[in-house]
Motif scaffolding. Structure first.
Motif, short mmCIF file in Angstrom:
data_model
loop_
_atom_site.label_atom_id
_atom_site.label_comp_id
_atom_site.label_asym_id
_atom_site.label_seq_id
_atom_site.Cartn_x
_atom_site.Cartn_y
_atom_site.Cartn_z
N GLU A 196 0.83 -1.21 0.00
CA GLU A 196 0.00 0.00 0.00
C GLU A 196 0.86 1.26 0.00
O GLU A 196 0.57 2.21 -0.71
N GLY A 225 2.31 1.65 -3.40
CA GLY A 225 1.27 2.04 -4.36
C GLY A 225 0.91 3.50 -4.20
O GLY A 225 0.85 4.26 -5.17
N ALA A 226 0.69 3.89 -2.96
CA ALA A 226 0.26 5.26 -2.72
C ALA A 226 1.35 6.24 -3.11
O ALA A 226 1.09 7.25 -3.76
N ILE A 277 1.49 6.39 -6.95
CA ILE A 277 0.37 7.13 -7.54
C ILE A 277 0.56 8.63 -7.36
O ILE A 277 0.43 9.40 -8.31
N THR A 278 0.93 9.02 -6.16
CA THR A 278 1.09 10.46 -5.95
C THR A 278 2.23 11.02 -6.79
O THR A 278 2.10 12.09 -7.37
N ILE A 326 -7.91 5.46 10.43
CA ILE A 326 -8.28 5.83 9.07
C ILE A 326 -8.64 7.31 9.00
O ILE A 326 -8.34 8.00 8.04
N PHE A 333 -8.30 12.12 6.98
CA PHE A 333 -9.29 13.17 6.68
C PHE A 333 -9.06 14.39 7.54
O PHE A 333 -9.20 15.51 7.09
N THR A 373 2.47 15.12 1.18
CA THR A 373 1.52 14.06 0.89
C THR A 373 2.06 12.71 1.35
O THR A 373 1.36 11.91 1.96
N ALA A 416 1.89 12.32 5.00
CA ALA A 416 0.52 12.02 5.42
C ALA A 416 0.19 10.56 5.15
O ALA A 416 -0.35 9.85 6.01
N ILE A 417 0.54 10.10 3.95
CA ILE A 417 0.27 8.71 3.60
C ILE A 417 0.98 7.79 4.58
O ILE A 417 0.39 6.85 5.14
N VAL A 460 -0.63 7.85 8.08
CA VAL A 460 -1.92 7.17 8.16
C VAL A 460 -1.73 5.66 8.06
O VAL A 460 -2.24 4.88 8.87
N LEU A 461 -0.93 5.26 7.06
CA LEU A 461 -0.72 3.82 6.89
C LEU A 461 -0.07 3.21 8.12
O LEU A 461 -0.45 2.13 8.57
#
Ligand SMILES: Nc1ncnc2c1ncn2[C@@H]1O[C@H](COP(=O)(O)OP(=O)(O)OP(=O)(O)O)[C@@H](O)[C@H]1O
Ligand SMILES: Nc1ncnc2c1ncn2[C@@H]1O[C@H](COP(=O)(O)OP(=O)(O)OP(=O)(O)O)[C@@H](O)[C@H]1O
Ligand SMILES: [Mg+2]
Ligand SMILES: [Mg+2]
Ligand code: NI
Lengths: 364, 291, 570, 269, 295
Positions: free
Chosen positions: A46, A49-50, A53-54, A294, A298, A335, A338-339, A342-343
């Motif tokens: 994950e 991947g994240a 993608i970013t 999670i 947000f 970003t 943050a990813i 969170v992960l």
């Protein structure tokens, strides 16, 4: 007396027919370890991947960062600054914008993973993006982390009580307020708070993170000042956060109330608060812990605007500044942070949860 | 027809759902008639054209909510903006729900490696903070229209819908009535559409509502950094205007209060619909939660 | 029509001008009563002052108070004040420039300042195009710099130029090139050195740059070399980012947490109407009129037609824009430069009358009917294609330049020209603009000390095809051989000389005919000062050169104000 | 023989949107000390309602509409179960009146260890015994045939039969006067059912508690009860000695009930 | 349509992490066959979790066995061609355990019947279809007007279960696979239901595989019985033989545990907990525990 099944003869083809090699057998005997390894694998996938993608998102965005920089400077100095081809080339090299997209990606990932290097920032050239981010990180962790945790605790407790004493006036007020306000963006509340406490009453400061007359450091005065300055932004996050936690906790609580074990606890003649804390709350705070992990993401989104509003020197403000100047490396860095957080938070919670909640079937 | 009666039955069962829907209906009506209302306010000229009137007029008989810093009628702007906000909510809501539902059904019903890949991908999208990406996207897409913004926002909101619906599909697909359908020679698609889908309506509704909310708020966020779609005014933009121009201390409260009240009302209405639906469809909550 | 504007208050509610104000506690680390606090933009850079690195230098942060040019030019008065240099002199064929430096001048670390520093700076930058500010004119013109004595520098040119000293004049917001202390920089890598704290020569030195407070604290330099001529009064000057929310910003002003800036026109008007006693408003014109850049490239179809440019001109309601869109009432702009008295010499009313700018949709329609008649469907077409213009702007949707474009768009629609209007962010805008992928761009004009300097950029040779980056020259792809000819002649001439005059007139006429750049309004920047702690601020009649705090000229303001004796709150 | 409980004119109704539904209609019933009283009746006849109402666990929309239930706990003054409130009721619970619920799967708190669920009641009602917990819990578990290590397990680690026995052990932890067991075996397999029924019978012999066992399975009553009360549509149609009810049912409904039991026609070995 | 259903060495494993092997075997090498003629009732008894429902799902083609095969008319049901598959579906129909979950709560109960009519082309017009449905409802002693047009939650469990029977009556399959159809019903309704099944056998010649853990119903139905424990069939024979003379110890235990509805026939002996061996009776589908429970 565990039912020891006979050793498997390889009969089944479609299913799991691997021979019982050492590792596999060990893993199936240690489900928690197997689970942890699998969970860690998923985490890495994950994360990768994240991040990927970013990266591609930001690189595919039009607008040459170097041009942006030049343009910003022109606006600042008004003169038509000379941005020679040489200058542009040098910066493109430094910002990792040479070569095709894929090789840029490889280079970026290599630097990021091996050296924790996010490349130079544009808003603060040539300071590396990670330095810029690290400078603002403590503020954000302080403000967001603290208020998010506070909101969670308050929300879960109030929500549980609202569900528990459902039908009572107080619970009804709490519930309906939450229904109305739980989706209101943080910064609305922030604005209103600022208007009341900073403008009208002049009680609390509306911007910045501490009193600049006090030297930053571990002193009582400084900590007091940080708390005072963080009160309004924190409050706005706590308020709205609390409302949404109230709502979701109450929604979790209500079906729990119908559970037999609560009726049983009542029949046992236990005191109300004991039933609430030991029986009801313990069953609904666990799912809320996962939800908390999670939700961090947000809160981060909402927090950007709050920090902006209060001119708080945190990650959100850094992000907005970076976005305004299309500072790729810093935006990506924020970003990614943050990813990553969170992960990681979710991972830790997932690994922790089997210890907290005996029911969690971690081997599933 | 059957669906309609089912819907009516549902509404009758929850006061909360009914009031949420009523508020929504009023707003939708207002939005539908917004061109007419705007025309009426303008009385011949376009009341939201720049410099249509003098700037910063206080509320009065001519301008019920006053004018803004460019001399536009705030009431007309608010009405127009409401319709824009609802539109964006609807667009993003529909797209992300449809995508979410499809992904959820494929992943949940088919299972296996398809599920593995789809779920991992969904999981990845879920942890990416949407805000920076949204900004990047809106800078990327040249000349974004309202619809495109809706699409962009839904790119990041479908995973939520997909996630919740998938877990529902997982639990529903083992229901005996699915087995019954299978022994009655129903095909996969038929089972999904006729057996599973109706039972997921509340979840789909909830997914729709939260995507719509997310989109409206997302647009507000975009407006705040000036990357909203060109040429349209949404509620977020009016609020942003009010914030940046300091309308509050100027005394131009309508620019601030009216859109926030409308948005809050909209949030509350959608929330009520959400909760109402959950209550009605979740037998354990039914009656219990109705206070 | 109704109850009027938010900012007017009935006269009877107006309290006496002596109304006491509530003084807030400014968030600064120095004594309030010895400090002037300036509200400014968002800062991102706090630890580097090297202007040769892009973004290596904070702007609007008060660095100007420590940095001095060789000369100051006041637009308002047209007066050139020698500063670090005492004079400049060209030889007759403009191939050599001699500069004299003030022997008293020294850097704020006490080391002398003079011709050697000048030579070092020019030579260091000349061949370093990868530096910001490097290459350019220095490379184009400079052959050598000689230093016969520490106070004299002689620049030898590669080709004649009467404008080389422009590079060292602070006309607006700082000179194009400021000189660097040789003793500091000669051992440094110009592309890396942070110059923190900056060694400069102004009346203030940097005391502190506080990142978390977005604040720069400047302290008066007791050893300032030019004390006799310029004695600044405040012991400290603090530059601080103001809130982006005007509520907050103006409230801070009202509570005297700021002395300069930090308030917008609307709130200022309201404050003065409610009898706020401490507000001083000073009007000032930006040297940069708001304009529409009109694309002249034939590939853009109808936009290449001068008549189209005129049709657009007739659709511009400058009156309305000047009254309703810009913050304060401002006059329309006709020439592509600011309406300072010093610029009046470039005007030509005869030509302006001949090519009269007027708002007339009829005239616009007539012109359009000629070049782009309506088709059967009622749509205007050019060469068989329906026309549709693309207006872009770097301004955000709530900013004036966007609103101006919006007014134009509405009027163009009325004459049958549909447009799309987009506010584009930073580099996205810049890319489109530089590549000529727009029809109309609503923004500011750019700035020049004389028209010839401005026209030089419009040379055909600098017009790139659409899609190719214009590198900041001739972004509207203007091509006119006659104009090129005039420019070529003008470049080597002193613009104020008699021989230049007819050439400038010819150029102006071509400009009027073709309108590659369409001025809209002059830009007024009212400045707001608070008299709670400091008085004697500049006024409309006496600007003390320039009242803007982000210009180096602000030191003249700081020398003329005086403390009121008000004590800061405990 | 003295009575533990004397129920008189007991009525319970559920309010629905179509008016009140009477679930229990005027029941008079005495429970004798030390006996096992079986309550039989088909589904929906009001057995659970009766039990829940007696335990004062009746939730809206149910409400007691009349009657009294005098409870005579040993060593305490008699109380009307339908009238006690608050603290008085709470104290009465478990120490005098305990409950063996039907839903063995879900009556244990899933996130607490078995021993902690014992501890709860002891801390609440008999704090003086707190110190002997370490010895008490294994003893109680042993009484129902469970190993001591069960104490440290979580409910989800137990089988249904084990859970049911844990509940039984908790039910008698404080040696109450009366245990009301609502369908204690319906969710279980026949083989386990038999073990549970045995344990229930042991409870009486070991602790001397009075048991009220609710079941729709006539077999259970035949095996366990001393007396059987038969309910039909909220009414008590017959109460009598187990042999009399089975061999010589007085009421027409009872007779029908007994007859409709499919018989194996085979003697147990 | 005279065919035969046969299970040959059927084995079903489920992934289950946490047990030593990584899977559990729910059905272990089960073979038996059911003949359509003469119509018969074969009961399958066993405790909870012994694999009864899994066998039913295998037979119904809802779950592919991990080994072995289910044959219909001699062919593997997972390898049938279209026509054969149609015939198989037509011929083998279930009655499920849980009358509550078998209906989609979203639809009226009629739908289940109409769906059968349409999918199996039982009638070409609506009127004929309705007639068929009403006839079948009456056959299971339901008044059509009392049930048609109702939603599942408006019917009692017995009514719902009988609608499923009506469906079967309408379809007239050769085989009914009834998975604990009566476990949720009252004694009276239960008897009623069993009578209908018997009636089906006699009147319409349907063969029933009757799955239950309740031996008294087995006794009532008669026919043959198979006893299953831990996924293995341990005993098979005519009901009377098995009941009176059980050969397998497990069958004996089972028989012994049934409470006799006669106070004179109380148990005299006790059974020891150990006798039950490891039996997980609590939560079917949840045997995958890290530690096996003890009893
Ligand atoms: N919450 C409720 N609202 C309305 N009616 C109810 C409610 N609970 C029970 N009833 C009704 O009360 C009657 C008695 O129900 P009760 O649960 O006591 O029966 P029971 O004898 O325990 O049945 P079972 O053997 O199925 O457990 C039934 O007719 C039932 O429909
Ligand atoms: N889909 C599945 N995944 C994993 N394990 C399963 C699955 N279905 C059944 N099992 C397991 O297979 C075993 C047999 O289950 P099955 O449902 O066939 O038992 P049963 O005899 O029908 O029990 P009951 O009488 O409770 O219905 C059980 O241990 C169960 O946990
Ligand atoms: Mg009951
Ligand atoms: Mg089963
Ligand atoms: Ni028939």
């Amino acid at each position: 007396m565990t039912a020891e099944a006979p050793p498997v003869v390889a009969v089944d083809k479609s299913q799991d027919s691997a021979p019982r090699s050492g590792v596999r057998a060990w893993l199936s005997r240690h489900p928690l370890a197997a689970y942890s390894i699998r969970r860690l694998g998923l985490y890495l996938v994950e994360l990768w991947g994240a991040l990927t993608i970013t990266f591609f998102f930001f690189r595919l965005m039009p607008g040459d960062p170097i041009q942006t920089l030049i343009q910003t400077l022109q606006q600042n100095y008004i003169y038509n600054a000379q941005a020679s081809a040489e200058l542009i080339a040098r910066y493109q090299q430094e910002f990792g914008l040479t070569g095709n997209l894929f090789s840029q990606y490889l280079k970026y990932m290599e630097k990021l993973v091996l050296h924790g290097d996010m490349g130079p920032s544009l808003i603060n050239y040539p300071t590396p993006a990670q330095t810029v981010i690290l400078r603002s990180l403590p503020w954000t962790i302080g403000l967001l982390g603290l208020s998010a945790v506070l909101a969670w605790i308050l929300g879960v407790v109030i929500g549980a009580i609202a569900g528990w004493r459902r039908g009572k006036l107080g619970s009804r007020i709490a519930t309906n307020l939450s229904i109305a306000l739980s989706h209101v963006p943080y910064f609305f509340v922030a604005l209103i708070l600022v208007y009341i406490f900073a403008y009208s009453m002049g009680m609390l400061p509306a911007r910045s993170a501490y009193d600049s007359r006090i030297d930053p450091g571990i002193s009582l005065a400084f900590i007091g000042s940080v708390l005072k300055y963080g009160l309004l932004p924190g409050l706005s996050i706590v308020l709205i956060g609390t409302f949404s936690w109230i709502l979701s906790t109450r929604m979790l609580m209500v079906p729990i109330l119908g559970e037999d074990y609560l009726v049983y606890a009542e029949a046992k003649g236990l005191k109300g608060w004991r039933i609430l804390t030991r029986y009801a709350l313990r069953n609904c705070y666990l799912p809320q812990i996962t939800a908390f992990g999670i939700s961090l993401g947000f809160i981060f989104n909402g927090n950007v605007l709050v920090e902006q509003l209060f001119n708080y020197p945190g990650l959100g403000t850094t992000l907005v500044t970076a976005i305004q100047q299309l500072d790729f490396n810093t935006i990506l860095g924020v970003t990614n942070i943050a990813i990553f957080s969170v992960l990681t938070a979710v991972l830790l919670l997932d690994l922790l949860l089997p210890l907290l909640d005996p029911r969690v079937k971690y081997w599933k | 027809m059957r669906l309609l009666t089912a819907v009516l039955r549902t509404i009758r069962n929850s006061r909360r759902l009914a009031s949420g829907l009523a508020i929504l209906a009023v707003m939708v009506l207002l939005a539908l008639f917004s061109p007419l209302i705007v025309k009426l306010i303008g009385g011949g000229k376009d009341p939201i054209e720049v410099a249509a009137y003098e700037k910063w007029l206080v509320p009065g008989p001519g301008h019920v909510l006053g004018t803004d810093q460019f001399g536009r009628d705030v009431l007309a702007m608010v009405v127009k903006a409401l319709s824009v906000s609802l539109q964006i909510g609807a667009i993003a809501g529909v797209i992300s729900t449809v995508v979410g539902v499809i992904v959820a059904f494929v992943a949940g019903y088919k299972g296996g490696w398809i599920d593995g890949i789809l779920s991992t991908f969904t999981g990845i999208l879920l942890v990416i903070p949407t805000f920076p990406l949204l900004i990047a996207l809106s800078a990327y897409a040249k000349n974004v229209s309202l619809f495109q913004v809706g699409v962009m926002i839904s790119i990041f909101s479908w995973p939520f819908a997909a996630k919740t619906i998938r877990s529902q599909v997982l639990s529903l697909r083992t229901r005996p009535y699915v087995d019954l359908a299978r022994v009655s020679k129903a095909r996969d698609l038929e089972i999904i559409v006729t057996e599973l889908l109706p039972n997921l309506l509340p979840f789909i509704g909830v997914g729709f509502a939260s995507s719509a909310l997310g989109a409206i708020f997302g647009l507000v966020g975009l407006e705040v950094i000036g990357l909203g779609p060109g040429g349209v005014i949404d509620l977020g933009q009016i609020i942003f205007n009010a914030i940046t121009t300091g309308a509050l201390t100027l005394g131009a409260w309508p620019m601030f209060v009216v859109p926030i009240v409308l948005l809050t009302l909209l949030f509350a209405a959608l929330n009520m619909v959400n909760i109402g639906l959950e209550e009605v469809y979740n037998p354990r909550l039914r009656g219990v939660a109705g206070e | 029509s109704d109850g009027g504007s938010y900012s007017d208050k009935p006269a009877n509610a107006k309290p006496a001008a002596t109304k006491s104000i509530q003084i807030g506690k400014a968030n600064i680390p120095v004594p309030r009563e010895q400090t002037v606090i300036v509200g400014q933009v968002e800062y991102t850079v706090f630890d580097s002052f090297n202007g040769m690195i892009p973004n290596g230098n904070p702007s609007g942060a008060g660095v100007e108070l420590a940095t001095e040019p060789l000369f100051f030019l006041s637009f308002a008065t047209g007066k050139l004040t020698p500063w670090l240099a005492t004079e400049y002199k060209y030889n007759d064929d403009h191939t050599e420039l001699t500069l004299k430096f003030d022997p008293k001048a020294h850097w704020n670390d006490g080391k002398p300042l003079g011709a050697n520093d000048f030579r070092f700076t020019v030579m260091a930058l000349k061949d370093r195009p990868e530096l910001f500010g490097g290459g350019g004119e220095l490379k184009e013109f400079v052959k050598t710099v000689e230093v016969p004595d520490p106070q004299t520098a002689v620049v030898k040119f590669l080709k004649p130029t009467p404008r080389f000293h422009y590079n060292f004049i602070a006309a607006i917001a700082g000179a194009p090139n400021n000189i660097l202390p040789e003793h500091i920089w000669k051992s440094q890598d110009l592309t890396k050195y942070k110059d923190n704290p900056p060694v400069r020569s102004g009346p203030y030195k940097l005391k502190q740059a506080i990142r978390n407070q977005k604040m720069f604290v400047w302290e008066k330099d007791p050893n300032y070399w030019n004390k006799d001529k310029l004695d600044v009064k405040p012991q400290y000057v603090v530059f601080q980012s103001t809130s982006k929310q005007l509520d907050q910003a103006s409230l801070a002003f009202e509570r005297a947490e700021f002395d300069v800036g930090s308030i917008d026109t609307q709130h200022a008007t309201q404050l003065s109407n409610t009898g706020y006693p401490n507000l001083v408003t000073t009007q000032f014109h930006d040297p940069n009129p708001r304009v529409m850049w009109l694309n002249c490239d034939p590939a853009r179809g109808v936009m290449a037609e001068p008549k189209m440019h005129w049709a657009i001109n007739h659709c511009l309601d400058r009156e309305k824009i000047g009254t309703s869109v810009w913050d304060v009432k401002v006059p329309p702009a006709i020439y592509p430069w600011a309406d300072y008295p010093t610029n009046d010499k470039w005007k030509n009313d005869e030509l302006a009358n001949k090519y009269k700018f007027e708002y007339s949709l009829e005239k616009a329609t007539a012109l359009l009917d000629e070049i782009a008649p309506k088709n059967a469907a009622g749509k205007r077409t050019y060469k068989g294609k329906e026309i549709n213009l693309e207006i872009i702007t770097p301004a955000q949707v709530d900013k004036a330049e966007y609103a101006i474009a919006n007014v134009l768009k509405t009027d163009l629609a009325k004459v049958g020209v549909p447009c799309t209007l987009r506010s584009l962010s930073g580099s996205v805008h810049d890319e489109k603009f530089q590549r000529g992928e727009y029809d109309i761009d609503s923004q500011w004009a750019g700035f020049a000390i004389d028209p010839a300097q401005l026209y030089t950029d419009w040379d055909s040779s600098k017009a790139q095809p659409i899609g190719k980056n214009a590198a900041n020259k001739n972004k509207m792809r203007f091509r006119d051989p006659a104009f090129d000819e005039i420019i070529r002649k003008l470049t080597g001439m002193d613009p104020e000389s008699e021989e230049a005059k007819p050439l400038l007139e010819q150029a102006l006429e071509i400009y009027f005919q073709k309108l590659p750049l369409l001025p809209v309004i002059q830009t007024g920047y009212p400045q707001y000062f608070n008299t709670a702690f400091w008085k004697d601020w500049p006024t409309d009649d006496n600007l003390y050169e320039v009242p803007l705090n982000w210009w180096p000229h602000f030191i003249f303001v700081l020398a003329k104000i005086s403390a009121t004796g008000q004590k800061g709150p405990a | 023989m003295s009575n533990v409980l004397e129920i008189k004119g007991f009525e319970v109704a559920y309010s629905t949107n179509r008016g009140d539904v009477k679930a229990v209609r005027g029941i008079d019933l005495d429970v004798r000390r030390g006996e096992i009283l079986g309550i039989a009746g088909e589904s929906g006849s009001g057995k659970s309602t009766l039990a829940v109402a007696l335990l004062r666990l009746l939730k809206a929309p149910g409400k007691v509409t009349g009657g009294s239930a005098m409870f005579h706990p040993a060593g305490r003054s008699p109380v009307d179960l339908l009238k006690v409130h608050g603290e008085e009721l709470r104290v009465l619970r478990w120490s005098a009146l305990s409950y063996l619920p039907q839903g063995s799967m879900s009556s244990l708190n899933p996130v607490m260890r078995v021993q902690d669920q014992f501890k709860d009641v002891i801390i609440e009602h008999a704090p003086e015994r707190k110190d002997s917990l370490g010895e008490l819990v294994p003893r109680l578990l042993g009484q129902v045939g469970l190993e001591p290590r069960v104490a440290r397990m979580y409910p989800h680690e137990l089988s249904g039969g084990m859970k049911q026995r844990v509940l039984m052990a908790i039910a008698v932890a404080l040696e109450p006067d009366l245990v009301i067991a609502d369908e204690p075996t319906t969710a279980l397999d026949v083989t386990i059912q038999r073990v549970i029924l045995q344990s229930l019978a042991d409870l009486r012999t070991d602790f001397g508690v009075t048991l009220m066992v609710i079941s729709h399975d006539m077999g259970v009553h035949a095996q366990l009860a001393d007396r059987v009360a038969v309910m039909y549509e909220g009414r008590l149609v017959e109460v009598g000695d187990v042999r009399q009810v089975f061999k010589n049912p007085q009421d027409a409904y009872t007779r029908q009930l007994i007859e409709s039991i499919p018989k194996l026609g085979r003697r147990a070995s | 349509m005279k065919s035969e259903l046969e299970l040959r060495g059927v084995q079903q494993r489920f992934h289950a992490r946490g047990v030593a092997e990584g899977y559990i075997t729910a059905v272990d090498d089960v073979s038996f066959s059911l003949a359509a003629s003469p119509p018969q009732i074969v009961s399958l008894v066993g405790q909870s979790g012994s694999g009864k429902s899994t066998i039913a799902r295998n037979v119904l083609g809802l779950q592919k066995p991990t080994a072995g095969s289910v044959l219909y008319g001699g062919k593997d049901i997972f390898k049938l061609n279209r026509a054969e598959y149609d015939e198989y579906r037509r011929d083998v129909q279930p009655v499920f355990q849980d009358p509550y979950a078998i209906f989609n709560p979203f639809y009226r109960v009629d739908r289940a019947l109409w769906k059968a009519v349409k999918k199996f082309k039982l009638a070409d017009t609506r009127a004929k279809g309705l007639e068929l449905i009403e006839e079948s409802l009456r056959a299971v002693r339901l008044e059509p007007e009392n049930v048609l047009g109702r939603y599942p939650h408006q019917l009692s469990g017995g009514q719902r279960q009988r609608i499923m029977l009506a469906r079967v009556h309408m379809l007239r399959p050769s085989f009914i696979i009834a998975d604990e159809p009566v476990s949720m019903l009252d004694a009276q309704v239960r008897k009623h239901f069993l009578d209908i099944l018997l009636d089906f056998q006699r009147q319409h010649g349907m063969t029933t595989l009757f799955i239950t853990h309740d031996l008294s119903t087995v006794y009532y139905l008669g026919g043959e019985v198979m006893v299953i424990t831990k996924g293995q069939i341990v005993e098979r024979g005519p009901v009377s033989t098995v009941m009176h003379d059980p050969s397998h110890p497990y069958t004996k235990l089972l028989l012994d545990s049934i409470p006799q509805p006669d106070p004179d026939l109380r148990w005299t002996s006790r059974i020891a907990v150990d006798e039950l061996e490891h039996v997980d009776d609590s939560t079917p589908g949840d045997t995958t525990k890290p530690e096996a429970p003890i009893i």
